[in-house]
Design a protein around this motif. Structure first.
Motif, PDB file in Angstrom:
ATOM      1  N   MET A   1       0.830  -1.205   0.000  1.00  7.35           N
ATOM      2  CA  MET A   1       0.000   0.000   0.000  1.00  7.35           C
ATOM      3  C   MET A   1       0.862   1.252   0.000  1.00  7.35           C
ATOM      4  O   MET A   1       0.550   2.233  -0.662  1.00  7.35           O
ATOM      5  CB  MET A   1      -0.925  -0.005   1.215  1.00  7.35           C
ATOM      6  CG  MET A   1      -2.050  -1.040   1.122  1.00  7.35           C
ATOM      7  SD  MET A   1      -3.061  -1.099   2.599  1.00  7.35           S
ATOM      8  CE  MET A   1      -3.799   0.524   2.536  1.00  7.35           C
ATOM      9  N   LYS A   2       1.942   1.195   0.776  1.00 10.18           N
ATOM     10  CA  LYS A   2       2.842   2.353   0.768  1.00 10.18           C
ATOM     11  C   LYS A   2       3.412   2.586  -0.618  1.00 10.18           C
ATOM     12  O   LYS A   2       3.517   3.714  -1.086  1.00 10.18           O
ATOM     13  CB  LYS A   2       3.966   2.138   1.789  1.00 10.18           C
ATOM     14  CG  LYS A   2       3.495   2.238   3.235  1.00 10.18           C
ATOM     15  CD  LYS A   2       4.659   2.029   4.197  1.00 10.18           C
ATOM     16  CE  LYS A   2       4.194   2.159   5.650  1.00 10.18           C
ATOM     17  NZ  LYS A   2       5.306   1.957   6.616  1.00 10.18           N
ATOM     18  N   VAL A   3       3.731   1.460  -1.292  1.00  8.09           N
ATOM     19  CA  VAL A   3       4.258   1.588  -2.657  1.00  8.09           C
ATOM     20  C   VAL A   3       3.193   2.182  -3.582  1.00  8.09           C
ATOM     21  O   VAL A   3       3.448   3.072  -4.392  1.00  8.09           O
ATOM     22  CB  VAL A   3       4.736   0.213  -3.168  1.00  8.09           C
ATOM     23  CG1 VAL A   3       5.123   0.299  -4.642  1.00  8.09           C
ATOM     24  CG2 VAL A   3       5.924  -0.284  -2.344  1.00  8.09           C
ATOM     25  N   ARG A   4       1.929   1.641  -3.412  1.00  7.52           N
ATOM     26  CA  ARG A   4       0.838   2.161  -4.244  1.00  7.52           C
ATOM     27  C   ARG A   4       0.554   3.628  -3.939  1.00  7.52           C
ATOM     28  O   ARG A   4       0.278   4.432  -4.842  1.00  7.52           O
ATOM     29  CB  ARG A   4      -0.426   1.327  -4.019  1.00  7.52           C
ATOM     30  CG  ARG A   4      -0.348  -0.050  -4.655  1.00  7.52           C
ATOM     31  CD  ARG A   4      -1.732  -0.679  -4.759  1.00  7.52           C
ATOM     32  NE  ARG A   4      -2.342  -0.892  -3.463  1.00  7.52           N
ATOM     33  CZ  ARG A   4      -2.208  -1.999  -2.737  1.00  7.52           C
ATOM     34  NH1 ARG A   4      -1.462  -3.011  -3.198  1.00  7.52           N
ATOM     35  NH2 ARG A   4      -2.820  -2.114  -1.573  1.00  7.52           N
ATOM     36  N   ASP A   5       0.634   3.975  -2.612  1.00  2.00           N
ATOM     37  CA  ASP A   5       0.402   5.372  -2.239  1.00  2.00           C
ATOM     38  C   ASP A   5       1.454   6.267  -2.850  1.00  2.00           C
ATOM     39  O   ASP A   5       1.143   7.379  -3.344  1.00  2.00           O
ATOM     40  CB  ASP A   5       0.407   5.519  -0.718  1.00  2.00           C
ATOM     41  CG  ASP A   5      -0.840   4.898  -0.088  1.00  2.00           C
ATOM     42  OD1 ASP A   5      -1.837   4.740  -0.826  1.00  2.00           O
ATOM     43  OD2 ASP A   5      -0.826   4.596   1.116  1.00  2.00           O
ATOM     44  N   ALA A   6       2.689   5.781  -2.834  1.00  2.00           N
ATOM     45  CA  ALA A   6       3.749   6.577  -3.446  1.00  2.00           C
ATOM     46  C   ALA A   6       3.492   6.737  -4.948  1.00  2.00           C
ATOM     47  O   ALA A   6       3.632   7.834  -5.517  1.00  2.00           O
ATOM     48  CB  ALA A   6       5.098   5.919  -3.193  1.00  2.00           C
ATOM     49  N   ASP A   7       3.081   5.595  -5.581  1.00  2.00           N
ATOM     50  CA  ASP A   7       2.776   5.670  -7.011  1.00  2.00           C
ATOM     51  C   ASP A   7       1.591   6.607  -7.268  1.00  2.00           C
ATOM     52  O   ASP A   7       1.580   7.385  -8.222  1.00  2.00           O
ATOM     53  CB  ASP A   7       2.483   4.262  -7.514  1.00  2.00           C
ATOM     54  CG  ASP A   7       2.358   4.215  -9.034  1.00  2.00           C
ATOM     55  OD1 ASP A   7       2.769   5.214  -9.677  1.00  2.00           O
ATOM     56  OD2 ASP A   7       1.852   3.216  -9.569  1.00  2.00           O
TER      57      ASP A   7
ATOM     58  N   GLU B   1       0.630   9.081  -5.338  1.00  2.00           N
ATOM     59  CA  GLU B   1       1.076  10.465  -5.144  1.00  2.00           C
ATOM     60  C   GLU B   1       1.777  10.977  -6.390  1.00  2.00           C
ATOM     61  O   GLU B   1       1.562  12.115  -6.828  1.00  2.00           O
ATOM     62  CB  GLU B   1       2.013  10.536  -3.930  1.00  2.00           C
ATOM     63  CG  GLU B   1       1.334  10.312  -2.591  1.00  2.00           C
ATOM     64  CD  GLU B   1       0.387  11.450  -2.252  1.00  2.00           C
ATOM     65  OE1 GLU B   1       0.589  12.575  -2.763  1.00  2.00           O
ATOM     66  OE2 GLU B   1      -0.577  11.211  -1.497  1.00  2.00           O
ATOM     67  N   THR B   2       2.572  10.096  -6.969  1.00  4.76           N
ATOM     68  CA  THR B   2       3.278  10.511  -8.192  1.00  4.76           C
ATOM     69  C   THR B   2       2.276  10.803  -9.309  1.00  4.76           C
ATOM     70  O   THR B   2       2.348  11.826 -10.013  1.00  4.76           O
ATOM     71  CB  THR B   2       4.250   9.408  -8.619  1.00  4.76           C
ATOM     72  OG1 THR B   2       5.161   9.140  -7.545  1.00  4.76           O
ATOM     73  CG2 THR B   2       5.027   9.833  -9.850  1.00  4.76           C
ATOM     74  N   LYS B   3       1.309   9.846  -9.460  1.00  2.00           N
ATOM     75  CA  LYS B   3       0.307  10.045 -10.505  1.00  2.00           C
ATOM     76  C   LYS B   3      -0.563  11.273 -10.213  1.00  2.00           C
ATOM     77  O   LYS B   3      -0.954  12.001 -11.124  1.00  2.00           O
ATOM     78  CB  LYS B   3      -0.574   8.813 -10.621  1.00  2.00           C
ATOM     79  CG  LYS B   3       0.168   7.594 -11.177  1.00  2.00           C
ATOM     80  CD  LYS B   3      -0.771   6.409 -11.284  1.00  2.00           C
ATOM     81  CE  LYS B   3      -0.051   5.193 -11.866  1.00  2.00           C
ATOM     82  NZ  LYS B   3      -0.945   4.004 -11.965  1.00  2.00           N
ATOM     83  N   LEU B   4      -0.881  11.496  -8.901  1.00  2.27           N
ATOM     84  CA  LEU B   4      -1.700  12.651  -8.538  1.00  2.27           C
ATOM     85  C   LEU B   4      -0.985  13.949  -8.876  1.00  2.27           C
ATOM     86  O   LEU B   4      -1.594  14.904  -9.394  1.00  2.27           O
ATOM     87  CB  LEU B   4      -2.035  12.592  -7.053  1.00  2.27           C
ATOM     88  CG  LEU B   4      -2.900  13.725  -6.507  1.00  2.27           C
ATOM     89  CD1 LEU B   4      -4.247  13.740  -7.209  1.00  2.27           C
ATOM     90  CD2 LEU B   4      -3.096  13.567  -4.997  1.00  2.27           C
ATOM     91  N   ALA B   5       0.312  13.964  -8.598  1.00  4.21           N
ATOM     92  CA  ALA B   5       1.082  15.159  -8.937  1.00  4.21           C
ATOM     93  C   ALA B   5       1.056  15.382 -10.452  1.00  4.21           C
ATOM     94  O   ALA B   5       0.865  16.509 -10.931  1.00  4.21           O
ATOM     95  CB  ALA B   5       2.521  15.008  -8.429  1.00  4.21           C
ATOM     96  N   ALA B   6       1.258  14.261 -11.174  1.00  4.60           N
ATOM     97  CA  ALA B   6       1.222  14.401 -12.630  1.00  4.60           C
ATOM     98  C   ALA B   6      -0.165  14.848 -13.100  1.00  4.60           C
ATOM     99  O   ALA B   6      -0.299  15.687 -14.009  1.00  4.60           O
ATOM    100  CB  ALA B   6       1.611  13.074 -13.278  1.00  4.60           C
ATOM    101  N   ALA B   7      -1.226  14.276 -12.454  1.00  8.50           N
ATOM    102  CA  ALA B   7      -2.586  14.664 -12.830  1.00  8.50           C
ATOM    103  C   ALA B   7      -2.852  16.121 -12.507  1.00  8.50           C
ATOM    104  O   ALA B   7      -3.523  16.837 -13.261  1.00  8.50           O
ATOM    105  CB  ALA B   7      -3.594  13.770 -12.101  1.00  8.50           C
TER     106      ALA B   7
END
Length: 400
Positions: A81-87, A89-95
């Motif tokens: 989940m931490k990995v997914r959250d990090a991913d 967060e990355t996607k959210l920033a990109a979005a």
């Protein structure tokens, strides 16, 4: 009675068990048995408790192992989940970046749309002005065309109604004629027979010739020797018809009679006995024989006058006699009567056309009033949104 015995373990001697001897032993034996039973129960209890403790310990150990496994799995899930959250967060920033770029593009598009709206509004305003003028012209043309159409339709409907009314009137007249034909025909035949009988009895030397039915020539001819011919027609109807005279004049010309007489129970107003009307003698039936006497006398004197001058007359005198005689008069009447009929028809047609013109003028006024009312209703509901039609403006109509 055999007493129970016991064997001595030392000397193997059987000792009878009496009540005095066996009582304490029995008590002790019971006590020992009870003690052994309690010891066995206690041992069994300890064994059961030990087994239960062992099973509980094993189950607890298994449960603890399972809990450890689940804890490890949970830790693995948390890590994932931490990995997914990090991913994420990355996607959210990109979005967010993409959204910011999209918002920027949207603002730019809105600015372009505003500019296009202004341009379109200007174009639409210009096109609307042109379309309004075009619609106004079309509306005026449509109003004029509709008015013409309404007038034509009303005229056609009026003409159709006139034709229908005329057709109905003719049908009613034909039915009435058919209903009256039988009685009138019988009355006419009776009057004809009476007239012929009166003439035959009053003038036995004259030839009375009945005219066959369907033949032209009234009812009968009275030939007064060689001096002339009298054409007779008898009518017995409830009303006078002025069209009888032209028909009788035509019959007189067709058979070459010198005089024509119409006897009728109904005569023109003011004629009680007999009189000459438009070249035709009209008489009441009771005056038929007296009038025939007068006419025969006149024909005889005219024949005598012609006989005296016969062979002595010059062409001028012959022409004078022809011009002043009944034959020329009959010819002239035959020529003039169609012109008079044409003149009467023209006068009648002129009156009808004037009535139709007046009716169409009233219909046109009603159509204009209805059109003005509809135009006023629409202007009252829509207001300035409806373009003005100059042809329907009250001031312009009053000025016209």
């Amino acid at each position: 009675m055999n007493d129970p015995r016991i064997t001595c373990p030392a000397c193997s001697h059987e000792i009878p068990l009496t009540e005095s001897l066996a009582g304490p032993l029995l008590v002790k034996t019971r006590q020992d048995a009870a003690a052994r039973q309690e010891a066995a129960l206690a041992e069994q209890k300890r064994t059961i408790e030990a087994e239960a403790a062992a099973r509980a310990t094993a189950a607890q150990a298994a449960k603890l192992a399972e809990i450890e496994v689940r804890a490890q799995e949970r830790e693995a899930e948390i890590a994932a989940m931490k990995v997914r959250d990090a991913d994420r967060e990355t996607k959210l920033a990109a979005a967010q970046k993409a959204q910011a770029a999209a918002l920027a593009r949207e603002e730019a598009l809105k600015d372009r749309e505003r500019e296009m709206d202004l341009t379109i509004q200007k174009q639409v305003a210009a096109a609307t002005d042109v379309a309004r003028r075009k619609l106004q012209a079309e509306a005026e043309a449509m109003a004029t065309e509709r008015l013409k159409t309404v007038q034509e339709v009303n005229a056609l409907k009026l003409a159709e109604k006139d034709q229908q009314m005329e057709g109905m009137r003719r049908k009613v007249e034909e039915m009435q004629k058919k209903m009256d034909q039988g009685s009138q025909q019988l009355q006419g035949e009776a009057a004809e027979v009476v007239l012929e009988d009166q003439l035959a009895r009053a003038f036995p030397t004259d030839v009375i010739e009945p005219v066959g039915k369907g033949q032209r020539g009234a009812d009968c001819l009275q030939r007064v020797g060689t001096v002339g011919t009298i054409l007779w027609e008898a009518k017995r109807t409830s009303g006078w018809n002025k069209d009888w005279l032209p028909k009788l004049r035509d019959d007189m010309r067709s058979v070459g009679a010198d005089v024509a007489v119409l006897t009728s129970a109904v005569r023109p107003e003011g004629l009680e006995t007999f009189a000459l009307v438009d070249g035709i003698w009209i008489a009441a039936p009771r005056y038929a024989v007296p009038l025939a006497c007068v006419l025969r006398e006149g024909l005889s004197r005219a024949a005598e006058a012609r006989g005296v001058r016969e062979g002595q007359a010059t062409k001028t005198e012959m022409l004078y006699d022809y011009l002043t005689g009944p034959q020329f008069r009959s010819r002239m009447e035959a020529v003039i009567e169609p012109f008079e009929a044409m003149q009467m028809a023209l006068l009648k047609e002129r009156k009808q056309m004037q009535a139709q013109w007046a009716l169409r003028e009233k219909q046109l006024e009603k159509a204009m009033a209805s059109m003005m009312g509809m135009y006023g209703d629409v202007r009252g509901i829509a207001g300035a949104a409806v373009a003005e039609i100059e042809a329907l403006e009250p001031d312009l109509l009053e000025g016209d």
